[in-house]
Design a protein around this motif. Structure first.
Motif, mmCIF file in Angstrom:
data_model
loop_
_atom_site.group_PDB
_atom_site.id
_atom_site.type_symbol
_atom_site.label_atom_id
_atom_site.label_comp_id
_atom_site.label_asym_id
_atom_site.label_seq_id
_atom_site.Cartn_x
_atom_site.Cartn_y
_atom_site.Cartn_z
ATOM 1 N N PHE A 20 27.421 -41.725 6.662
ATOM 2 C CA PHE A 20 27.019 -40.600 6.628
ATOM 3 C C PHE A 20 28.509 -40.532 7.700
ATOM 4 C CE2 PHE A 20 22.799 -41.290 5.926
ATOM 5 C CZ PHE A 20 22.180 -40.179 6.278
ATOM 6 N N CYS A 21 28.422 -38.991 8.024
ATOM 7 C CA CYS A 21 29.643 -38.624 8.655
ATOM 8 C C CYS A 21 29.985 -36.800 8.950
ATOM 9 C CB CYS A 21 31.110 -38.720 8.216
ATOM 10 S SG CYS A 21 31.735 -37.395 6.102
ATOM 11 N N ARG A 22 30.632 -36.829 9.486
ATOM 12 C CA ARG A 22 30.816 -34.821 9.740
ATOM 13 C C ARG A 22 31.510 -34.496 8.748
ATOM 14 N NH1 ARG A 22 26.758 -32.594 12.313
ATOM 15 N NH2 ARG A 22 25.125 -34.074 13.281
ATOM 16 N N GLU A 23 31.195 -32.918 8.611
ATOM 17 C CA GLU A 23 32.081 -31.892 7.818
ATOM 18 C C GLU A 23 33.548 -32.063 8.583
ATOM 19 O OE1 GLU A 23 31.751 -28.845 4.337
ATOM 20 O OE2 GLU A 23 30.460 -28.655 7.112
ATOM 21 N N ALA A 24 34.901 -31.961 8.652
ATOM 22 C CA ALA A 24 36.557 -31.950 9.640
ATOM 23 C C ALA A 24 35.894 -30.180 9.838
ATOM 24 C CB ALA A 24 37.073 -32.706 8.248
ATOM 25 N N GLN A 25 35.842 -29.403 8.606
ATOM 26 C CA GLN A 25 35.643 -28.191 9.597
ATOM 27 C C GLN A 25 34.888 -27.661 9.546
ATOM 28 O OE1 GLN A 25 36.289 -29.375 6.337
ATOM 29 N NE2 GLN A 25 36.644 -27.415 5.730
ATOM 30 N N GLY A 26 35.022 -26.331 10.523
ATOM 31 C CA GLY A 26 33.336 -25.283 10.859
ATOM 32 C C GLY A 26 33.016 -26.199 11.845
ATOM 33 N N GLN A 27 31.350 -25.964 11.546
ATOM 34 C CA GLN A 27 29.810 -26.010 12.197
ATOM 35 C C GLN A 27 30.396 -28.178 12.364
ATOM 36 O OE1 GLN A 27 27.692 -24.125 13.510
ATOM 37 N NE2 GLN A 27 29.912 -23.097 13.587
ATOM 38 N N GLY A 28 30.994 -28.602 11.313
ATOM 39 C CA GLY A 28 30.783 -29.911 11.112
ATOM 40 C C GLY A 28 29.371 -30.270 10.626
ATOM 41 N N CYS A 29 28.727 -29.931 9.587
ATOM 42 C CA CYS A 29 27.534 -30.203 9.080
ATOM 43 C C CYS A 29 27.633 -31.483 9.018
ATOM 44 C CB CYS A 29 27.457 -29.389 7.607
ATOM 45 S SG CYS A 29 27.226 -27.617 8.210
ATOM 46 N N GLN A 30 26.258 -32.051 8.565
ATOM 47 C CA GLN A 30 26.350 -33.345 8.582
ATOM 48 C C GLN A 30 26.927 -33.701 6.830
ATOM 49 O OE1 GLN A 30 25.379 -37.239 10.345
ATOM 50 N NE2 GLN A 30 23.729 -35.715 10.453
ATOM 51 N N LEU A 31 27.663 -35.202 6.748
ATOM 52 C CA LEU A 31 28.342 -35.349 5.271
ATOM 53 C C LEU A 31 27.574 -36.456 4.839
ATOM 54 C CD1 LEU A 31 31.551 -34.169 5.011
ATOM 55 C CD2 LEU A 31 29.101 -32.555 4.173
ATOM 56 N N LEU A 32 27.272 -36.914 3.938
ATOM 57 C CA LEU A 32 26.687 -38.100 3.146
ATOM 58 C C LEU A 32 27.727 -38.574 2.550
ATOM 59 C CD1 LEU A 32 24.890 -40.445 3.172
ATOM 60 C CD2 LEU A 32 23.361 -39.359 1.654
ATOM 61 N N LEU A 33 28.235 -39.523 2.050
ATOM 62 C CA LEU A 33 29.179 -40.165 1.314
ATOM 63 C C LEU A 33 28.232 -41.091 0.252
ATOM 64 C CD1 LEU A 33 31.490 -40.514 3.787
ATOM 65 C CD2 LEU A 33 32.061 -38.489 2.321
ATOM 66 N N SER A 34 28.332 -40.980 -1.036
ATOM 67 C CA SER A 34 28.384 -42.302 -1.664
ATOM 68 C C SER A 34 28.719 -42.660 -3.132
ATOM 69 C CB SER A 34 26.445 -41.867 -1.938
ATOM 70 O OG SER A 34 27.076 -40.951 -3.726
ATOM 71 N N GLY A 35 28.882 -43.761 -2.932
ATOM 72 C CA GLY A 35 29.812 -44.592 -3.680
ATOM 73 C C GLY A 35 28.602 -45.559 -4.990
ATOM 74 N N SER A 36 29.705 -45.157 -6.218
ATOM 75 C CA SER A 36 28.562 -45.529 -7.405
ATOM 76 C C SER A 36 29.004 -46.674 -7.937
ATOM 77 C CB SER A 36 28.252 -44.782 -7.854
ATOM 78 O OG SER A 36 29.349 -44.100 -9.020
ATOM 79 N N LEU A 37 28.163 -47.425 -9.308
ATOM 80 C CA LEU A 37 28.968 -48.607 -9.243
ATOM 81 C C LEU A 37 29.805 -47.361 -10.366
ATOM 82 C CD1 LEU A 37 27.950 -50.824 -10.702
ATOM 83 C CD2 LEU A 37 26.060 -50.069 -12.491
ATOM 84 N N SER A 38 30.183 -46.886 -10.962
ATOM 85 C CA SER A 38 30.569 -46.201 -12.299
ATOM 86 C C SER A 38 32.520 -45.610 -11.542
ATOM 87 C CB SER A 38 30.089 -44.839 -12.970
ATOM 88 O OG SER A 38 30.088 -43.752 -11.830
ATOM 89 N N GLY A 39 32.369 -46.471 -10.348
ATOM 90 C CA GLY A 39 33.681 -45.565 -9.314
ATOM 91 C C GLY A 39 33.925 -44.576 -9.025
ATOM 92 N N LEU A 40 33.026 -43.658 -8.515
ATOM 93 C CA LEU A 40 32.991 -42.369 -8.328
ATOM 94 C C LEU A 40 31.967 -42.240 -6.425
ATOM 95 C CD1 LEU A 40 31.899 -40.220 -10.998
ATOM 96 C CD2 LEU A 40 33.985 -40.517 -10.433
#
Lengths: 1087, 329
Positions: free
Chosen positions: B29-49
């Motif tokens: 989890f992280c916060r969006e860089a710009q603006g309101q700083g909405c919550q972001l979720l980063l996910s890493g997958s088996l296919s490398g993305l």
């Protein structure tokens, strides 16, 4: 036309008549003079004014009784002179004024003399003309305190005339004359511009007359409506001009505390009034009573011009005397606000304009006292509103509500003072809720059903409807649509000016409090939100929208949550729905949900174990859902593109309702979705669904976990699948697995809805992934077919110009093919499991050991087909039919993956055979269709099995049934046996083609069906048999030809070559058999 | 915390993110860089993305492709600047610049290990930070000073210890005393070791599992940590003043295999990712089991907590479930 321009000439002709008149005062002489006067120019007359006036005044002044006729003509003549000249000397003005006034004065009493009406009219007009003719400067000197008694006398005289006279003409003349006397005339050439001091002097002078004038005028104004509108209009005008002049805030502000001693005699000084604070207060109070009377009376006056004048009265008084007449502000505003919704457009427009003007000038907002009064009014209105809503008729409600609307408009942002008082907010909301109560007695609402299942075709452009057009409602307490419109406007205004959080909280509380308030509260909430954005509200106050978009979105989100919560969204709207629920929760078996139609009588269900919902409660539930749906549409409209963020929670529940059986609900849901499309910029419902399918999938997958609570979930999935494209597949893949898993859990209970989902799914898959290789493969099959020579043979065989070579070639070909065919047949017998796959399919399986990763759609189709195998033998016929359809689609999708298809087909075979051999005719037909498709894809695999397992049984049953049907009467066509025969006959034909049956099997089929060509069979069976033979002829025309000719041979055959012996076929020509008609028909087709 | 009982026996995720198209192996989890700083979720997958999800719209904002189709095993944003570290099985650690909508690799570190061991970072005085990653030797851990990429040291167990490969790493430093970076390492043989990075020696080591340690997390305030392994038990251990690790208790599970353990930032909950498709929630202080989140249809590979208490779980069934549990107090 003046003939005599110079004074000299004029004097010449006037002198004799003047002398004459002075001598003998008769009417004739006066008329004589007047006739001469007409020929004199104005300028000349001005010179001779005194001279001409003398005999006339002399006549008036002569003591002793005079004839009225004479006086009248003298006054008329005098008026004529004055109208063409101006009075330049003050004495003359005063004297003439006194003399004219005296004409109406009877010496004995203070009452007007009992003179003729003509005289009264003449004198009144004379006075008017006199005042008009007074030269600018002297008019001011005329109004000095010393004139007060005489002026007062004239004023009371005229008021008497206006009040007492019968003649309308005199009344109006008197009123106009008064207006002139009080210097309030509105004619063009009598505009006297007065400076502030002069105004104040005049005001002081006229103040003495105010009580008399105002009371008398009030009596006139509030008199009988029948007296004619022009009198009331003039009186009103005089009233407000006079009051507005004397009570003008501007003048009063400059009145000194202490009265300056006027240099006049004592008697007159007593008459003078000093307009100091106390006087203003007292007079204001007294006027308030009169004004209240006037507004009450006039606002319901039948003539619109009178009401229009009232608007002007309000405008003039409120603009000029807002402080001095503070007590009257309430009634005045009430009158004005009430007139905003007057039925006459002129009045409406004008009062609207005045209101706007007030708002612009900040008359209300800029003025504490004013706002207080309005709040007070609103308070008291709010207090009496519930009672009024109870007791009034539609018209009364309409005017009360327009009054409320007007107050809200005028108060603007200040309505919060009222709303912040809990007691008043409660009263107001109670009244709104009470009046908005719906009539829920109608059964139609409950009965109306949606019929077509794919109602989502409408795109917003096609049905461009104004967003705010809403479903027709039926209210308990009113029928007039305008009242509803007013109520909506009121709510919108509240939302616009009021504190939205406070209001929403309040109405949400009411919404939760009782089911009795719920619908109304929801309606109000919907309008509040729309109002809050201010899109529909005409703003009088140029207010900045207070609610920020984020705040509004939060408010909307909370309302939305409440609306779509379990207990407010899933309401019982029909008996069937309730049964479903029961079926789920109580696990009650027996009652099935698919029984009832639209005319289902709810009341005929008295013995239900639970108390069945009444029509009223279902009707009410339907409306509640509709209102909530409409609200969601409103919210979308209000939030615009911001609504996109709410789609994730709003779209799923709406889609659920779009598929509701109840017409009103599905309509409301569809239009709410339209609103969403508009708001979020989607150009069609499909687009909306397609673009947001990820949100839908989320809702579906979560709800599938709790199917008992969300029985409609499969429906939503179905709708979504219908409206999406292949891009959806990756998202939906796991949900499909969930669906299948859930189906495995609920085989017995929910199979119906799941099977239709599966159907939608596979139909979608078949559409999204059309098999591109299909045509090619088919053509390959054709080429590889054992009977590829047949088309040519068909053409040639029927050709009459057959040569010996042709016959020879034909025979050779035939032998060769027969050889090949024999060889192949033996092949099939020994290795029937091995499918004859086309080379392309071989290529696709590159490595035989490793299972290649299947495309998602193939995997799904495979999984679904596996379920179908189980469901094929479901107890419910409907399910079986649907499953057969699904199976059909599975085969279509799997056709290019024979490795998957064949084992599955193998497993499905036994239950499919059951469907074909002993099931309902409908199922038999569908099963034939599946076989047909299956035959097209893996014909070789099926052929032998079909011939072994199915064909003998079918042929046997056809043969045994034939004699029965041949003997049967007309009722037979209603029996199951008949339907089965029909189904088999209809199904066999196409199947023979797709299975590409061999000669022997074809003969079996033909033999079994031949009897049905008999004319003794029921017509329908004959038709079916004919079509069957037509199909067979496509496969093997020659043998069929032979067979048919064996039944009936229409012609003799002459051999093509004399060396061949003549042919004798079984059916003798000419001989009538029961088969003749059908055989002839078929043979004709063959040629 | 007044823990309310769950409303239904089977709780639902708040929502589910779909569209990774392959198994999810890393979440952050992280916060969006710009603006309101909405919550972001980063996910890493088996296919490398690496997918960047907006929790506001619940849709993928961007897809980062930098690991040549090899599984992304670890994701971490750096506290300063809007930079993301992603570790892939292509033996690369990529540093992404995510500021102002950029999605570019600005730097990368070559990994000498091909294993599944996730790296760990420790923020120092900005812009410096320390990175611990599995090293070249079979049992080594390499410490780098970033962003200069200078190697600080290599932590290698004494010869003959036979700990096996490092399986999971956790860098931390004591808040009160002199900030000496420590490293907790879970080894293939089931033991957890505490390293002093500056002195390059093992303070203490305990054998708390019999199978490889798959995940560990440490609560530096309570000086307590937890580790999960391929076996059927969770181990909770503590660190005393003498820097000695001691097993406090073990918690038996119904099914073997824990892929990840995470303590919520407010140190009240513990979540485990199970190979049995389930996420288990424990009360971190008492280790009382609170909930079993049963949604996925394949092994759960990773769990992550947001700062506001939201829980995300990524699974082999290609879905990421997001749960709202006992709100943060």
């Amino acid at each position: 036309m003046a003939v005599f321009d110079t004074p000299q000439e004029a004097f010449g002709i006037l002198r004799p008549v003047c002398v004459q008149l002075t001598k003998t005062q008769t009417v004739e002489n006066v008329e004589h003079l007047q006739a001469r006067l007409r020929a004199v120019s104005d300028s000349a007359l001005q010179e001779l004014q005194q001279y001409v006036l003398f005999p006339l005044r002399f006549t008036l002044k002569t003591p002793g009784p005079k004839r009225e006729r004479l006086i009248q003509s003298v006054v008329e003549c005098l008026t004529f002179v004055l109208s063409s000249t101006c009075v330049k000397e003050q004495e003359l003005l005063q004297e003439l004024f006194s003399e004219l006034s005296a004409c109406l004065y009877s010496p004995n009493s203070r009452k007007p003399a009992a003179v003729s009406e003509e005289l009264k009219l003449a004198v009144t007009q004379g006075l008017s003309t006199l005042m008009h003719s007074a030269y600018g400067d002297i008019i001011l000197t005329f109004y000095e305190p010393s004139i007060l008694p005489r002026l007062g006398f004239a004023v009371s005289l005229l008021l008497d005339l206006a009040e007492q006279e019968k003649s309308k003409q005199i009344k109006i003349a008197a009123l106009q004359c008064l207006q002139v006397l009080l210097l309030q005339c509105d004619c063009q050439d009598h505009q006297t511009s007065l400076d502030e001091n002069e105004q104040k002097q005049l005001g002081d002078l006229f103040a003495s007359f105010l009580p008399g004038i105002s009371t008398a005028l009030t009596r006139v104004i509030t008199g009988d409506f029948k007296q004619g509108h022009s009198i009331v209009v003039s009186s009103l005008r005089l009233f407000y001009k006079t009051v507005g002049f004397i009570m003008a805030d501007e003048q009063l502000s400059r009145v000194s505390k202490v009265q300056a001693k006027p240099a006049v005699e004592q008697r007159i000084a007593e008459l003078m009034t000093h307009r100091e604070a106390d006087w203003v207060k007292n007079t204001g109070d007294k006027l308030a009573i009169l004004i209240k009377k006037i507004t009450e009376c006039v606002s319901v006056h039948p003539h619109w011009k009178v009401r229009l004048e009232l608007v002007q009265l309000v405008e003039a008084l409120l603009l000029k005397c807002s402080q001095s007449l503070i007590e009257s502000t309430g009634p005045l505003l009430k009158a004005l606000v009430g007139l905003v919704s007057d039925e006459s457009p002129e009045v409406q427009a004008h009062s609207d304009q005045v209101l706007r003007h007030f708002a612009d000038q900040k008359v209300v907002v800029g003025n504490r006292a004013f706002a207080d009064i309005l709040s007070e009014n609103l308070h008291s209105l709010a207090t009496s509103l519930p009672r009024l809503m109870n007791s009034q008729d539609d018209q009364g409600k309409f005017s009360t509500l327009s009054l409320l609307l007007g107050y809200l408009k005028l108060l603007g942002p200040k309505i919060n003072f009222v709303l912040n008082s809990m007691a008043h907010l409660q009263r107001l909301s109670k009244a709104l809720i009470q009046v908005l109560e719906l009539d829920v007695a109608s059964i139609k609402v409950v009965e109306e059903r949606r019929w077509n299942s794919d109602g989502l075709s409408a795109s917003p452009k096609e049905s461009a409807r104004p967003w705010n057009q809403i479903q027709r409602r039926y209210f308990r307490f009113f029928t007039d649509e305008r009242v509803f419109l007013l109520l909506r406007q009121i709510c919108q205004l509240l939302g616009f000016y009021g504190n939205l959080c406070l209001l929403v909280d309040h109405f949400m509380e009411l919404y939760r409090e009782s089911v009795v308030y719920r619908k109304q509260a929801a309606m109000i909430l919907n309008e509040l939100v729309v109002g809050a954005v201010g899109l529909e509200v005409e703003d009088l106050h140029k207010k900045q929208i207070q609610t920020s978009p984020e705040e509004l979105r939060e408010i909307v989100t909370s309302i939305l949550e409440e609306y779509t919560s379990q207990e407010n969204w899933y309401l019982v709207t029909c008996i069937e729905a309730e049964e479903m629920e029961e079926e789920l929760t109580v696990k009650q078996s027996g009652l099935h949900a698919i029984t009832s139609g639209p005319t289902f009588q709810v009341t005929s269900f008295p013995d239900l174990p639970k108390p069945s919902p009444t029509i009223c409660s279902m009707n009410s539930n339907i409306w509640q859902i509709c209102i909530q749906l409409e609200g969601i549409g409103h919210f979308a409209y209000a939030l615009g593109n911001d609504f996109r963020l709410l789609l994730m929670s709003a779209l799923y529940p709406i889609l659920e309702k779009a598929g509701d059986q109840t017409l009103l609900i599905s309509q409301a849901a569809t239009s709410a979705m339209m609103d969403m499309c508009h708001a979020c910029g989607y150009n069609s419902l499909q687009h909306l669904i397609n673009q947001n399918s990820d949100y839908l999938v989320n809702g579906i997958s979560l709800n599938l976990r709790h199917l008992a609570q969300h029985p409609h979930t499969p429906k939503v999935l179905e709708v979504m699948l219908r409206n999406s494209d292949a891009s959806l597949l990756p998202l939906v893949a796991d949900v499909v697995q969930d669906v299948l898993a859930t189906l495995d859990q609920f085989y017995d209970k929910r199979a119906t809805s799941f099977v239709s989902v599966l159907h939608a799914l596979l139909a979608a898959l078949a559409q999204w992934f059309p098999d591109t290789r299909q045509p090619q493969e088919q053509s390959l099959e054709k080429e590889g077919s054992h009977f590829s020579w047949r088309p040519a043979a068909l053409e040639k065989g029927l050709d009459n110009t057959t040569t010996a070579e042709d016959i020879e070639q034909f025979l050779l070909n035939y032998l060769k093919e027969k050889d090949v065919a024999d060889g192949n047949v033996s092949d099939f017998d020994s290795e029937e499991e091995e499918p004859s796959v086309s080379p392309e399919v071989d290529k696709s399986d590159v490595c035989p050991g490793v299972e290649p990763l299947l495309p998602v759609q193939t995997q799904i189709a495979k999984d679904v087909m596996e379920r179908c195998i189980h469901l094929l033998s479901d107890k419910n016929l409907k399910i079986r039919l649907k499953v057969l359809d699904v199976l059909d689609l599975c085969v279509v999708i799997l056709q290019s993956h024979q490795n998957q298809l064949l084992p599955l087909a193998h497993r499905a075979w036994p239950s499919l055979v059951h469907r074909l051999v002993n099931d309902d005719p409908l199922a038999v037909l569908r099963a034939f269709k599946v076989l047909h498709t299956l035959g097209g894809k893996c014909g070789d695999f099926l052929r032998s099995r079909f011939c072994k397992d199915v064909l003998p049984k079918l042929a046997g049953s056809l043969a045994t049934q034939a004699p029965i049907s041949a003997r049967a009467g007309p009722i037979y066509s209603h029996t199951l046996a008949f339907k089965l025969q029909l189904a088999v006959l209809q199904g066999l034909g196409p199947l023979c083609i797709s299975l590409d049956l061999g000669e022997g099997d074809l003969n079996k089929v033909a033999d079994a069906c031949l009897i049905y060509l008999s004319a003794k069979q029921p017509v329908k069976l004959q038709e079916a048999a004919r079509s069957l033979f037509l199909h067979l002829m496509k496969v093997d025309p020659d043998s069929i030809w032979l067979l048919l000719n064996g039944l009936y041979c229409p012609e003799q055959f002459t051999p093509p070559h004399p060396s061949l012996c003549p042919v004798q076929l079984g059916g003798a020509a000419g001989q009538q058999t029961p088969y003749t008609v059908n055989v002839l028909h078929l043979l004709k087709e063959l040629q | 915390m007044a823990a309310p009982t769950l409303p239904r026996p089977q709780p639902d995720p708040q929502f589910v993110l779909r569209g990774t198209q392959s198994a999810v192996h890393a979440l952050h989890f992280c916060r969006e860089a710009q603006g309101q700083g909405c919550q972001l979720l980063l996910s890493g997958s088996l296919s490398g993305l690496v997918h960047v999800w907006s929790l506001q719209t619940r849709r993928a904002l961007a897809t980062l492709d930098g690991h040549e189709g090899q599984c992304v095993t670890w994701l971490q944003t750096l506290p300063h600047g809007h930079q993301l570290l992603s570790q892939g099985r292509d033996q690369r650690l990529c540093l992404w610049d995510l500021a102002e909508g950029r999605n570019a690799i600005v730097d990368s570190v070559h990994l000498k290990s091909v294993g599944f061991c996730r790296s760990t970072v420790l923020a120092r005085a900005p812009p410096r930070w320390m990175l611990a990653m599995p090293g070249g030797g079979n049992d080594e851990v390499e410490i780098l000073e970033m962003p200069s990429k200078t190697s600080v040291c290599t932590l290698k167990p004494e010869a003959g210890a036979k700990l096996g490969m490092p399986m999971c790493l956790e860098l931390w430093q004591q808040a009160d005393s002199s900030p000496r970076p420590r490293l907790l390492t879970g080894y293939e043989d089931g033991s957890v070791a505490l390293w002093d990075v500056s002195e390059r020696k093992v303070y203490s080591r305990i054998a708390c599992h019999t199978e490889p340690v798959m995940g560990l997390d440490f609560d530096s305030q309570k000086s307590r940590g937890v580790s999960g392994s391929a076996e059927k038990a969770l181990a909770v251990w503590s660190l005393d003043e003498q820097q000695a690790l001691k097993v406090c208790r073990t918690h038996e599970l119904t099914n073997p295999g824990i892929a990840d353990v995470v303590i919520r930032p407010d140190r009240k909950l513990l979540a485990t990712a199970g190979w049995d498709h389930r996420v288990r929630i424990f009360h971190w202080r008492t280790m009382k089991p609170l909930a079993v989140l049963d949604f996925h249809t394949s092994a759960v590979n990773c769990v992550a907590f947001a700062s506001d208490g939201l829980l995300a779980a990524g699974s082999g069934d290609r879905r990421i479930s997001v749960w709202s549990l006992y709100q943060c107090t």
